[in-house]
Design a protein around this motif. Structure first.
Motif, short mmCIF file in Angstrom:
data_model
loop_
_atom_site.label_atom_id
_atom_site.label_comp_id
_atom_site.label_asym_id
_atom_site.label_seq_id
_atom_site.Cartn_x
_atom_site.Cartn_y
_atom_site.Cartn_z
N MET A 1 0.56 -2.48 13.69
CA MET A 1 0.34 -3.62 12.79
C MET A 1 1.52 -3.87 11.86
N GLY A 2 2.45 -2.95 11.78
CA GLY A 2 3.66 -3.20 11.00
C GLY A 2 3.43 -3.31 9.51
N LEU A 3 3.15 -2.17 8.88
CA LEU A 3 2.96 -2.16 7.42
C LEU A 3 4.28 -2.03 6.66
N GLY A 4 5.36 -1.81 7.40
CA GLY A 4 6.69 -1.79 6.79
C GLY A 4 6.80 -0.78 5.65
N LYS A 5 7.45 -1.20 4.56
CA LYS A 5 7.68 -0.30 3.42
C LYS A 5 6.39 0.10 2.72
N PHE A 6 5.28 -0.60 3.04
CA PHE A 6 4.00 -0.32 2.38
C PHE A 6 3.11 0.61 3.21
N GLU A 7 3.68 1.22 4.24
CA GLU A 7 2.91 2.04 5.16
C GLU A 7 2.15 3.18 4.47
N ASN A 8 2.77 3.79 3.48
CA ASN A 8 2.16 4.95 2.83
C ASN A 8 1.56 4.62 1.47
N TYR A 9 1.41 3.34 1.16
CA TYR A 9 0.80 2.94 -0.11
C TYR A 9 -0.72 3.04 0.01
N SER A 10 -1.35 3.53 -1.04
CA SER A 10 -2.81 3.54 -1.09
C SER A 10 -3.31 2.19 -1.59
N TRP A 11 -4.63 1.99 -1.53
CA TRP A 11 -5.23 0.77 -2.06
C TRP A 11 -4.87 0.60 -3.53
N GLU A 12 -4.95 1.70 -4.30
CA GLU A 12 -4.64 1.63 -5.73
C GLU A 12 -3.17 1.29 -5.96
N ASP A 13 -2.29 1.86 -5.15
CA ASP A 13 -0.85 1.56 -5.28
C ASP A 13 -0.59 0.08 -5.04
N LEU A 14 -1.23 -0.45 -4.01
CA LEU A 14 -1.01 -1.86 -3.66
C LEU A 14 -1.56 -2.79 -4.74
N CYS A 15 -2.71 -2.42 -5.30
CA CYS A 15 -3.30 -3.26 -6.35
C CYS A 15 -2.39 -3.34 -7.57
N LYS A 16 -1.70 -2.25 -7.87
CA LYS A 16 -0.77 -2.25 -9.01
C LYS A 16 0.38 -3.22 -8.81
#
Length: 222
Positions: free
Chosen positions: A14-29
């Motif tokens: 699916m190609g998450l790129g640089k955000f591959e290892n981000y958690s839900w909380e990390d992304l929300c920030k």
């Protein structure tokens, strides 16, 4: 539930790129406009960011993440989720082309809008999978269960019509009028790939809007 191997494989496809290892909380920030525009600079990074949001939301709710893509579609103002074969989330390509202008103007609304789009459509992925998974359905909030059962009822209406168990015409036909089969067919005909019956006011839409806004409200408060 997906095992670790399945999750890692999906991340690659699916190609998450640089955000591959981000958690839900990390992304929300990162919805904070200052952080958002510093990390999301290209259309592909925007797609990866939205895909990562959807990916984490789906995993957190026990459903299988589905691909998210930008597509030029004159019939779609914002986004939609398909039900044909495996689901996918399609977002109007205009939002990817708007990124550079929004970043230049430091638009504070745009990141929140994209978050709402992504979460709204990811909720539909969750609803669609729960149609065929009773365990998943039973773990949903009660309002979400009602929305899923409404979708199931409409599927049964179409099946009953195809099997000749009910009629599509006849105002005096008690079964027809009770099932409102004519309305179901009308709405289904308008959306051959994604037949969200009575789209704007269906339980599925109301619940998706409500839950997406609740999550967005948490981020705004933080």
């Amino acid at each position: 539930m997906l095992n670790l191997t399945d999750v890692l494989e999906l991340k690659k496809t699916m190609g998450l790129g640089k955000f591959e290892n981000y958690s839900w909380e990390d992304l929300c920030k990162l919805i904070n406009p200052t952080q958002f525009y510093s990390l999301v600079r290209t259309p592909e990074e925007l797609r990866s960011f939205m895909q990562a949001l959807s990916f984490n939301f789906c995993l957190n709710n026990g459903c299988t993440p589905m691909p998210l893509m930008f597509l030029s579609d004159p019939n779609v103002d914002v986004a939609y989720t398909t039900r044909k074969n495996l689901s996918k989330i399609v977002v109007n390509q205009n939002y990817s082309t708007m990124l550079s202008q929004m970043a230049h103007e430091k638009n504070t609304y745009f990141p929140y809008f994209l978050f709402e789009i992504t979460l709204h459509e990811s909720i539909h992925v969750w609803q669609i999978q729960a149609l065929y998974n009773m365990l998943m359905l039973n773990k949903m909030p009660s309002d979400m269960q009602i929305a899923v059962l409404d979708q199931k009822l409409n599927e049964l209406k179409v099946q009953a019509l195809a099997n000749g168990q009910i009629k599509a015409t006849g105002a005096n036909d008690l079964v027809s009028s009770t099932f409102m089969i004519e309305k179901v067919l009308h709405n289904a005909a308008k959306r051959s790939e994604n037949p969200l019956w009575d789209y704007s006011n269906s339980p599925s839409e109301i619940v998706a809007r409500d839950h997406a806004c609740q999550e967005l409200n948490k981020i705004v408060k933080q």
